[in-house]
Design a protein around this motif. Structure first.
Motif, PDB file in Angstrom:
ATOM      1  N   MET A   1      31.305 -14.930  61.802  1.00 18.59           N
ATOM      2  CA  MET A   1      31.542 -16.371  61.681  1.00 18.59           C
ATOM      3  C   MET A   1      33.038 -16.649  61.592  1.00 18.59           C
ATOM      4  SD  MET A   1      30.251 -18.943  58.669  1.00 18.59           S
ATOM      5  CE  MET A   1      31.188 -20.440  58.338  1.00 18.59           C
ATOM      6  N   TYR A   2      33.446 -17.677  62.306  1.00 17.90           N
ATOM      7  CA  TYR A   2      34.852 -18.083  62.272  1.00 17.90           C
ATOM      8  C   TYR A   2      35.003 -19.340  61.414  1.00 17.90           C
ATOM      9  CZ  TYR A   2      39.330 -19.845  64.125  1.00 17.90           C
ATOM     10  OH  TYR A   2      40.603 -20.328  64.269  1.00 17.90           O
ATOM     11  N   ILE A   3      34.422 -20.451  61.852  1.00 17.23           N
ATOM     12  CA  ILE A   3      34.482 -21.699  61.095  1.00 17.23           C
ATOM     13  C   ILE A   3      33.134 -22.420  61.214  1.00 17.23           C
ATOM     14  CG2 ILE A   3      36.976 -21.995  61.319  1.00 17.23           C
ATOM     15  CD1 ILE A   3      36.512 -23.888  63.603  1.00 17.23           C
ATOM     16  N   GLY A   4      33.029 -23.571  60.542  1.00 16.27           N
ATOM     17  CA  GLY A   4      31.798 -24.347  60.600  1.00 16.27           C
ATOM     18  C   GLY A   4      32.051 -25.804  60.319  1.00 16.27           C
ATOM     19  N   PHE A   5      31.041 -26.612  60.559  1.00 17.57           N
ATOM     20  CA  PHE A   5      31.128 -28.025  60.188  1.00 17.57           C
ATOM     21  C   PHE A   5      29.733 -28.585  59.936  1.00 17.57           C
ATOM     22  CE2 PHE A   5      30.900 -28.332  64.881  1.00 17.57           C
ATOM     23  CZ  PHE A   5      29.944 -29.332  65.069  1.00 17.57           C
ATOM     24  N   GLU A   6      29.707 -29.728  59.299  1.00 15.10           N
ATOM     25  CA  GLU A   6      28.465 -30.445  59.004  1.00 15.10           C
ATOM     26  C   GLU A   6      28.346 -31.626  59.953  1.00 15.10           C
ATOM     27  OE1 GLU A   6      27.416 -33.431  55.486  1.00 15.10           O
ATOM     28  OE2 GLU A   6      27.395 -31.342  54.803  1.00 15.10           O
ATOM     29  N   LEU A   7      27.219 -31.723  60.648  1.00 18.15           N
ATOM     30  CA  LEU A   7      26.985 -32.800  61.604  1.00 18.15           C
ATOM     31  C   LEU A   7      26.150 -33.888  60.942  1.00 18.15           C
ATOM     32  CD1 LEU A   7      27.214 -33.995  64.447  1.00 18.15           C
ATOM     33  CD2 LEU A   7      25.201 -32.631  65.094  1.00 18.15           C
ATOM     34  N   ASN A   8      26.735 -35.083  60.829  1.00 19.37           N
ATOM     35  CA  ASN A   8      26.039 -36.223  60.229  1.00 19.37           C
ATOM     36  C   ASN A   8      25.741 -37.278  61.285  1.00 19.37           C
ATOM     37  OD1 ASN A   8      26.228 -35.545  57.246  1.00 19.37           O
ATOM     38  ND2 ASN A   8      28.371 -35.413  57.830  1.00 19.37           N
ATOM     39  N   ASP A   9      24.712 -38.093  61.022  1.00 23.17           N
ATOM     40  CA  ASP A   9      24.361 -39.200  61.920  1.00 23.17           C
ATOM     41  C   ASP A   9      24.218 -38.707  63.357  1.00 23.17           C
ATOM     42  OD1 ASP A   9      24.524 -41.012  59.759  1.00 23.17           O
ATOM     43  OD2 ASP A   9      26.689 -41.118  60.007  1.00 23.17           O
ATOM     44  N   TYR A  10      23.362 -37.737  63.537  1.00 20.78           N
ATOM     45  CA  TYR A  10      23.170 -37.116  64.846  1.00 20.78           C
ATOM     46  C   TYR A  10      22.823 -38.135  65.919  1.00 20.78           C
ATOM     47  CZ  TYR A  10      20.730 -34.733  68.621  1.00 20.78           C
ATOM     48  OH  TYR A  10      20.309 -34.322  69.863  1.00 20.78           O
ATOM     49  N   GLN A  11      23.440 -37.972  67.078  1.00 24.48           N
ATOM     50  CA  GLN A  11      23.116 -38.762  68.263  1.00 24.48           C
ATOM     51  C   GLN A  11      22.858 -37.800  69.419  1.00 24.48           C
ATOM     52  OE1 GLN A  11      25.969 -41.824  69.272  1.00 24.48           O
ATOM     53  NE2 GLN A  11      26.466 -42.208  67.118  1.00 24.48           N
ATOM     54  N   PRO A  12      21.808 -38.031  70.216  1.00 21.13           N
ATOM     55  CA  PRO A  12      21.559 -37.159  71.374  1.00 21.13           C
ATOM     56  C   PRO A  12      22.770 -37.148  72.296  1.00 21.13           C
ATOM     57  CG  PRO A  12      19.662 -38.585  70.966  1.00 21.13           C
ATOM     58  CD  PRO A  12      20.764 -39.080  70.072  1.00 21.13           C
ATOM     59  N   LEU A  13      23.167 -35.964  72.744  1.00 18.20           N
ATOM     60  CA  LEU A  13      24.314 -35.852  73.631  1.00 18.20           C
ATOM     61  C   LEU A  13      23.966 -36.270  75.053  1.00 18.20           C
ATOM     62  CD1 LEU A  13      25.836 -32.478  72.381  1.00 18.20           C
ATOM     63  CD2 LEU A  13      26.269 -34.805  71.582  1.00 18.20           C
ATOM     64  N   ALA A 191      30.831 -16.155  53.563  1.00 12.63           N
ATOM     65  CA  ALA A 191      30.970 -15.162  54.636  1.00 12.63           C
ATOM     66  C   ALA A 191      32.430 -14.957  54.997  1.00 12.63           C
ATOM     67  CB  ALA A 191      30.185 -15.614  55.863  1.00 12.63           C
ATOM     68  N   ARG A 192      32.742 -13.750  55.397  1.00 10.78           N
ATOM     69  CA  ARG A 192      34.100 -13.460  55.883  1.00 10.78           C
ATOM     70  C   ARG A 192      34.378 -14.331  57.113  1.00 10.78           C
ATOM     71  NH1 ARG A 192      33.045  -7.562  58.806  1.00 10.78           N
ATOM     72  NH2 ARG A 192      31.109  -8.140  59.821  1.00 10.78           N
ATOM     73  N   SER A 193      35.580 -14.812  57.208  1.00 12.78           N
ATOM     74  CA  SER A 193      35.974 -15.604  58.371  1.00 12.78           C
ATOM     75  C   SER A 193      36.730 -14.704  59.329  1.00 12.78           C
ATOM     76  CB  SER A 193      36.858 -16.783  57.935  1.00 12.78           C
ATOM     77  OG  SER A 193      37.268 -17.531  59.047  1.00 12.78           O
ATOM     78  N   ASP A 204      48.415 -16.757  63.044  1.00 12.13           N
ATOM     79  CA  ASP A 204      48.423 -15.644  62.111  1.00 12.13           C
ATOM     80  C   ASP A 204      46.994 -15.322  61.722  1.00 12.13           C
ATOM     81  OD1 ASP A 204      51.343 -16.950  60.418  1.00 12.13           O
ATOM     82  OD2 ASP A 204      51.186 -15.519  62.087  1.00 12.13           O
ATOM     83  N   SER A 205      46.733 -14.059  61.507  1.00  8.40           N
ATOM     84  CA  SER A 205      45.405 -13.647  61.098  1.00  8.40           C
ATOM     85  C   SER A 205      45.111 -14.220  59.712  1.00  8.40           C
ATOM     86  CB  SER A 205      45.309 -12.122  61.060  1.00  8.40           C
ATOM     87  OG  SER A 205      44.041 -11.719  60.611  1.00  8.40           O
ATOM     88  N   VAL A 206      43.911 -14.741  59.577  1.00  6.11           N
ATOM     89  CA  VAL A 206      43.494 -15.348  58.313  1.00  6.11           C
ATOM     90  C   VAL A 206      42.498 -14.424  57.639  1.00  6.11           C
ATOM     91  CG1 VAL A 206      42.390 -17.331  57.228  1.00  6.11           C
ATOM     92  CG2 VAL A 206      43.838 -17.661  59.235  1.00  6.11           C
ATOM     93  N   SER A 207      42.752 -14.098  56.410  1.00  8.79           N
ATOM     94  CA  SER A 207      41.848 -13.227  55.678  1.00  8.79           C
ATOM     95  C   SER A 207      41.458 -13.900  54.379  1.00  8.79           C
ATOM     96  CB  SER A 207      42.513 -11.883  55.377  1.00  8.79           C
ATOM     97  OG  SER A 207      41.659 -11.084  54.586  1.00  8.79           O
ATOM     98  N   PHE A 269      38.395 -27.029  58.072  1.00  3.27           N
ATOM     99  CA  PHE A 269      37.549 -25.975  57.517  1.00  3.27           C
ATOM    100  C   PHE A 269      38.345 -25.085  56.564  1.00  3.27           C
ATOM    101  CE2 PHE A 269      35.883 -21.629  57.662  1.00  3.27           C
ATOM    102  CZ  PHE A 269      34.582 -21.841  57.238  1.00  3.27           C
ATOM    103  N   PHE A 270      39.506 -24.629  56.997  1.00  2.00           N
ATOM    104  CA  PHE A 270      40.279 -23.728  56.144  1.00  2.00           C
ATOM    105  C   PHE A 270      40.892 -24.458  54.954  1.00  2.00           C
ATOM    106  CE2 PHE A 270      40.111 -21.105  60.010  1.00  2.00           C
ATOM    107  CZ  PHE A 270      39.616 -19.946  59.440  1.00  2.00           C
ATOM    108  N   ARG A 271      41.188 -25.753  55.117  1.00  2.00           N
ATOM    109  CA  ARG A 271      41.669 -26.534  53.976  1.00  2.00           C
ATOM    110  C   ARG A 271      40.576 -26.646  52.918  1.00  2.00           C
ATOM    111  NH1 ARG A 271      40.684 -31.600  52.886  1.00  2.00           N
ATOM    112  NH2 ARG A 271      40.005 -32.069  55.035  1.00  2.00           N
TER     113      ARG A 271
END
Length: 285
Positions: A1-13, A191-193, A204-207, A269-271
């Protein structure tokens, strides 16, 4: 896993044809025929089941760009989203598609291993303790498979709806009734990013190394609520995602990069992960 987000108010694409949904379900689901197929012998008079083979069939190992966490009540929306993202060359893992045979397995375990016991006054009752232990082991096995899939995917997306988070800011936190959503969100928070190779040449590599212990919070009586570990996920609404979908004319990893840029997902995400780490040190999460 690298990053993630939360999807709100879903709309069909886009409009997704039922045939596309059926095809997605068909190619994603696991398999299960009969319990005897997984027997590998006996040990001290007890049947020995090949748990690894069983997990591989129920929950086949796949590679995906995106892991989509959702309520099973939102399965149609999740598959609709996954089908649309395939237009951008993105493979999406939708866990509800691979659970179709799970209850068949539980039924088989009940049928074979529930032990009939005669009642003193006549009649028969069944002792399900052995089956309960087996069921718990199967749940642990599949939870591990889910976490491995999150780890292998680059992007974690949580589809936040009234089904997945029915209790908003209840006693200070969002809560879910799904132990699977709880497990997926919790793992995504710890999880490790891992920075994709294409990103390492420009940043820069993020650990981030974290070692956390969490507890589920049980509500009264039989209904269990779980703290939803979603504070580390930046919020993206359905309108933003739909705008990106309409404007992006790239495929695969380049599509992911354009999505990250469109909503500043990477920076946010990283913030939020750093803020979570700091609050955890203060005991505030």
């Amino acid at each position: 896993m690298y990053i993630g987000f939360e999807l709100n108010d879903y709309q069909p694409l886009r409009k997704v044809h039922p045939v596309e949904i059926y095809a997605f379900k068909d190619q994603a689901k696991g398999t299960f025929d009969k319990l005897s197929d997984y027997m590998v012998g006996k040990f001290k008079g007890q049947d020995v089941i090949d748990a690894e083979q069983l997990a591989d069939h129920l929950f086949p190992t796949k590679k995906a760009h995106v892991f989509l966490s959702h309520s099973h009540r939102d399965a149609d929306q999740a598959i609709e989203l996954a089908v649309a993202l395939k237009d951008k060359g993105l493979d999406v893992f939708v866990d509800s598609c691979v659970w179709g045979y799970f209850h068949d397995l539980l039924d088989a375990l009940n049928e074979v291993y529930a032990e009939p016991q005669k009642k003193p006054e006549g009649g028969v009752v069944y002792n399900y303790r052995k089956v309960t232990d087996l069921t718990a082991a199967v749940h642990m096995m599949l939870a591990g498979a889910l976490q491995a899939m999150i780890d292998r995917s680059e992007l974690f997306v949580f589809l936040n709806t009234s089904n997945s988070i029915p209790m908003n800011n209840f006693a200070g936190v969002d809560r879910t009734f799904s132990p699977w959503i709880y497990s997926e969100l919790q793992f995504s928070a710890t999880a490790r990013s891992r920075v994709p190779m294409r990103k390492r040449v420009i940043m820069d590599s993020v650990s981030i190394q974290e070692n956390r212990q969490y507890k589920a919070i049980a509500s009264n009586e039989v209904l269990l609520s779980f703290k939803a570990f979603n504070k580390h996920l930046p919020k993206v609404d359905g309108g933003e995602l739909k705008t990106w979908f309409g404007n992006a004319h790239v495929q695969g990893n380049r599509a992911l990069d354009s999505l990250y840029s469109a909503s500043d997902i990477h920076e946010n995400f990283f913030r939020l992960r750093k803020a979570l780490e700091k609050s955890e040190q203060l005991g505030a999460y």
